[in-house]
Design a protein around this motif. Structure first.
Motif, PDB file in Angstrom:
ATOM      1  N   ARG A  51      28.017  52.431 -24.807  1.00  0.00           N
ATOM      2  CA  ARG A  51      26.951  53.223 -25.390  1.00  0.00           C
ATOM      3  C   ARG A  51      25.824  53.348 -24.373  1.00  0.00           C
ATOM      4  N   ASP A 100      31.044  59.539 -29.487  1.00  0.00           N
ATOM      5  CA  ASP A 100      31.390  58.297 -30.175  1.00  0.00           C
ATOM      6  C   ASP A 100      32.040  57.339 -29.198  1.00  0.00           C
ATOM      7  N   THR A 102      34.812  55.578 -28.054  1.00  0.00           N
ATOM      8  CA  THR A 102      36.229  55.749 -28.270  1.00  0.00           C
ATOM      9  C   THR A 102      36.985  55.711 -26.960  1.00  0.00           C
TER      10      THR A 102
END
Length: 121
Positions: A51, A100, A102
């Protein structure tokens, strides 16, 4: 957003390299930065992702315990620290952004140019 991967090179097995993914442009739009790699004759595969705004990471099983991913907000850069490198880590490494966290390649876009990593045995 423009992403640029750098830091690749030639290293012996067991050695280390640190790749950088530098971001420019609409930095505020970045949620996830992921690293992928593509070896000759093989499909591109997921390596790691993080992130942008907080510490949360995922790794491919093949690199867990050897690779780490970190972020320097001041430099708008994500680093992939690769330790205990193996010849099978040889590939072109790419970074890209996603919305996201992933490992699914189709979720990533705005790919940067890759950087070659070669691990000799």
């Amino acid at each position: 957003v423009q992403l640029q991967a750098s830091g690749g090179g030639l290293v012996q097995a067991g050695g280390s390299l640190r790749l950088s993914c530098s971001a420019s442009g609409r930095i505020f739009s970045i949620h996830i930065i992921g690293w992928f790699r593509q070896a000759p004759g093989k499909e591109r595969e997921f390596v790691a992702a993080t992130r942008w705004s907080r510490v949360s990471t995922i790794f491919a099983d093949s690199v867990k315990g050897r690779f780490t991913i970190s972020r320097d907000s001041a430099k708008n850069t994500v680093y992939l620290q690769m330790n205990s490198l193996k010849p099978e880590d040889t590939a072109v490494y790419y970074c890209a952004k996603a919305n996201d966290l992933t490992s699914v390649e189709r979720e990533y876009y705005q790919w940067g140019q890759g950087t070659q990593v070669t691990v000799s045995s």
